[in-house]
Design an enzyme around this catalytic site. Structure first.
Site, PDB file in Angstrom:
ATOM      1  N   HIS A  57       5.815   6.365   9.246  1.00 28.48           N
ATOM      2  CA  HIS A  57       4.637   7.025   9.816  1.00 28.48           C
ATOM      3  C   HIS A  57       4.742   6.979  11.344  1.00 28.48           C
ATOM      4  O   HIS A  57       4.999   5.920  11.916  1.00 28.48           O
ATOM      5  CB  HIS A  57       3.353   6.262   9.457  1.00 28.48           C
ATOM      6  CG  HIS A  57       3.005   6.274   7.993  1.00 28.48           C
ATOM      7  ND1 HIS A  57       2.096   7.147   7.457  1.00 28.48           N
ATOM      8  CD2 HIS A  57       3.427   5.496   6.956  1.00 28.48           C
ATOM      9  CE1 HIS A  57       1.956   6.908   6.160  1.00 28.48           C
ATOM     10  NE2 HIS A  57       2.757   5.907   5.826  1.00 28.48           N
TER      11      HIS A  57
ATOM     12  N   HIS B 139       9.373   6.330   3.948  1.00 26.66           N
ATOM     13  CA  HIS B 139       8.831   7.236   4.971  1.00 26.66           C
ATOM     14  C   HIS B 139       8.305   6.419   6.132  1.00 26.66           C
ATOM     15  O   HIS B 139       7.668   5.393   5.945  1.00 26.66           O
ATOM     16  CB  HIS B 139       7.740   8.149   4.415  1.00 26.66           C
ATOM     17  CG  HIS B 139       6.699   7.439   3.613  1.00 26.66           C
ATOM     18  ND1 HIS B 139       6.895   7.023   2.319  1.00 26.66           N
ATOM     19  CD2 HIS B 139       5.441   7.065   3.939  1.00 26.66           C
ATOM     20  CE1 HIS B 139       5.806   6.422   1.879  1.00 26.66           C
ATOM     21  NE2 HIS B 139       4.909   6.422   2.843  1.00 26.66           N
TER      22      HIS B 139
ATOM     23  N   GLY C  43       0.810  -1.212   0.000  1.00 25.64           N
ATOM     24  CA  GLY C  43       0.000   0.000   0.000  1.00 25.64           C
ATOM     25  C   GLY C  43       0.843   1.263   0.000  1.00 25.64           C
ATOM     26  O   GLY C  43       0.306   2.363   0.161  1.00 25.64           O
ATOM     27  N   GLN C  44       2.146   1.120  -0.187  1.00 27.01           N
ATOM     28  CA  GLN C  44       3.010   2.304  -0.252  1.00 27.01           C
ATOM     29  C   GLN C  44       2.643   3.114  -1.494  1.00 27.01           C
ATOM     30  O   GLN C  44       2.670   2.590  -2.607  1.00 27.01           O
ATOM     31  CB  GLN C  44       4.487   1.879  -0.321  1.00 27.01           C
ATOM     32  CG  GLN C  44       5.455   3.065  -0.313  1.00 27.01           C
ATOM     33  CD  GLN C  44       6.926   2.630  -0.412  1.00 27.01           C
ATOM     34  OE1 GLN C  44       7.227   1.432  -0.516  1.00 27.01           O
ATOM     35  NE2 GLN C  44       7.817   3.596  -0.400  1.00 27.01           N
ATOM     36  N   THR C  45       2.288   4.356  -1.279  1.00 23.08           N
ATOM     37  CA  THR C  45       1.851   5.180  -2.414  1.00 23.08           C
ATOM     38  C   THR C  45       2.917   6.176  -2.859  1.00 23.08           C
ATOM     39  O   THR C  45       2.880   6.655  -3.982  1.00 23.08           O
ATOM     40  CB  THR C  45       0.563   5.965  -2.058  1.00 23.08           C
ATOM     41  OG1 THR C  45       0.821   6.769  -0.900  1.00 23.08           O
ATOM     42  CG2 THR C  45      -0.599   5.019  -1.789  1.00 23.08           C
ATOM     43  N   VAL C  46       3.838   6.516  -1.973  1.00 22.47           N
ATOM     44  CA  VAL C  46       4.932   7.424  -2.346  1.00 22.47           C
ATOM     45  C   VAL C  46       6.229   6.617  -2.303  1.00 22.47           C
ATOM     46  O   VAL C  46       6.621   6.136  -1.227  1.00 22.47           O
ATOM     47  CB  VAL C  46       5.014   8.633  -1.381  1.00 22.47           C
ATOM     48  CG1 VAL C  46       6.158   9.554  -1.786  1.00 22.47           C
ATOM     49  CG2 VAL C  46       3.689   9.399  -1.356  1.00 22.47           C
TER      50      VAL C  46
HETATM   51  P1  5GP Z   1       2.059   5.564   2.172  1.00 19.81           P
HETATM   52  O1  5GP Z   1       0.679   5.086   1.862  1.00 19.81           O
HETATM   53  O2  5GP Z   1       2.917   5.675   0.924  1.00 19.81           O
HETATM   54  O3  5GP Z   1       2.736   4.797   3.260  1.00 19.81           O
HETATM   55  O4  5GP Z   1       1.886   7.012   2.760  1.00 19.81           O
HETATM   56  C1  5GP Z   1       2.072   8.177   2.054  1.00 19.81           C
HETATM   57  C2  5GP Z   1       1.577   9.306   2.919  1.00 19.81           C
HETATM   58  O5  5GP Z   1       2.041  10.520   2.375  1.00 19.81           O
HETATM   59  C3  5GP Z   1       0.043   9.403   2.987  1.00 19.81           C
HETATM   60  O6  5GP Z   1      -0.365   9.273   4.338  1.00 19.81           O
HETATM   61  C4  5GP Z   1      -0.253  10.772   2.388  1.00 19.81           C
HETATM   62  O7  5GP Z   1      -1.313  11.426   3.052  1.00 19.81           O
HETATM   63  C5  5GP Z   1       1.059  11.503   2.535  1.00 19.81           C
HETATM   64  N1  5GP Z   1       1.313  12.489   1.501  1.00 19.81           N
HETATM   65  C6  5GP Z   1       1.194  12.308   0.166  1.00 19.81           C
HETATM   66  N2  5GP Z   1       1.512  13.442  -0.490  1.00 19.81           N
HETATM   67  C7  5GP Z   1       1.858  14.345   0.468  1.00 19.81           C
HETATM   68  C8  5GP Z   1       2.283  15.713   0.385  1.00 19.81           C
HETATM   69  O8  5GP Z   1       2.408  16.309  -0.670  1.00 19.81           O
HETATM   70  N3  5GP Z   1       2.559  16.331   1.564  1.00 19.81           N
HETATM   71  C9  5GP Z   1       2.420  15.687   2.772  1.00 19.81           C
HETATM   72  N4  5GP Z   1       2.721  16.393   3.855  1.00 19.81           N
HETATM   73  N5  5GP Z   1       2.033  14.408   2.875  1.00 19.81           N
HETATM   74  C10 5GP Z   1       1.739  13.741   1.729  1.00 19.81           C
END
Ligand code: 5GP
Ligand code: ZN
Length: 139
Positions: free
Chosen positions: A100, A98, A91-94
């Site tokens: 959390h 990172h 579920g990693q979107t970025v």
């Molecule tokens: P993942 O699902 O990849 O573990 O979490 C990515 C997180 O990055 C999500 O919770 C999302 O809300 C956060 N996020 C995505 N784009 C941005 C952004 O441009 N700025 C900030 N501050 N958070 C972001």
């Protein structure tokens, strides 16, 4: 540079920064799961945790450790769930590592890490342990 977290690290994109330390940057998640939901990122652009260099990994977890208490105290939380979605399948979107930090309160309705997993293991624990030790030894 298209990575949104790289752009936050360099200052090209605004974020609610809470800490800038050598090798790692921390800021509030734009769509917080709870008050005080912080993301800690290494300055290096690496998608998966296992691809981080030793120094970058140390800097990342040093920052996570330093922040855990202040983040919790700042929002009056009782604890925090600290986690990494490591790879697209999780579920990693970025695709920039990172961590959390999500503050937690008794009865907040969220589950523990164990609640993510609904199916059990398929292989015996000892067999899996052996396979991991073999791969570690081959590095
Ligand atoms: P993942 O699902 O990849 O573990 O979490 C990515 C997180 O990055 C999500 O919770 C999302 O809300 C956060 N996020 C995505 N784009 C941005 C952004 O441009 N700025 C900030 N501050 N958070 C972001
Ligand atoms: Zn990046």
């Amino acid at each position: 540079m298209s990575c949104i977290f790289c752009r936050i690290v360099t200052g090209d994109v605004k974020a609610e920064l809470v800490a800038r330390e050598p090798g790692a940057t921390a800021f509030l998640d734009v769509s917080p799961l709870a008050d005080g939901h912080v993301l800690v990122v290494p300055d290096d652009h690496v998608a998966r945790l296992e691809d981080l260099g030793e120094e970058a990994a140390a800097a990342l977890f040093r920052t996570v450790t330093r922040l855990a208490g202040p983040v919790r105290a700042a929002v009056g939380a009782a604890g925090s769930t600290i986690g990494v979605n490591n790879g697209e399948a999780t579920g990693q979107t970025v695709p920039h590592v990172h961590v959390h930090i999500v503050p937690r309160w008794p009865g907040d309705g969220a589950s523990s890490v164990h609640g993510i997993f609904t199916t059990g293991p398929r292989r015996p624990v000892a067999q899996v342990g052996e396979a991991i030790r073999e791969r570690l030894a081959a590095r």
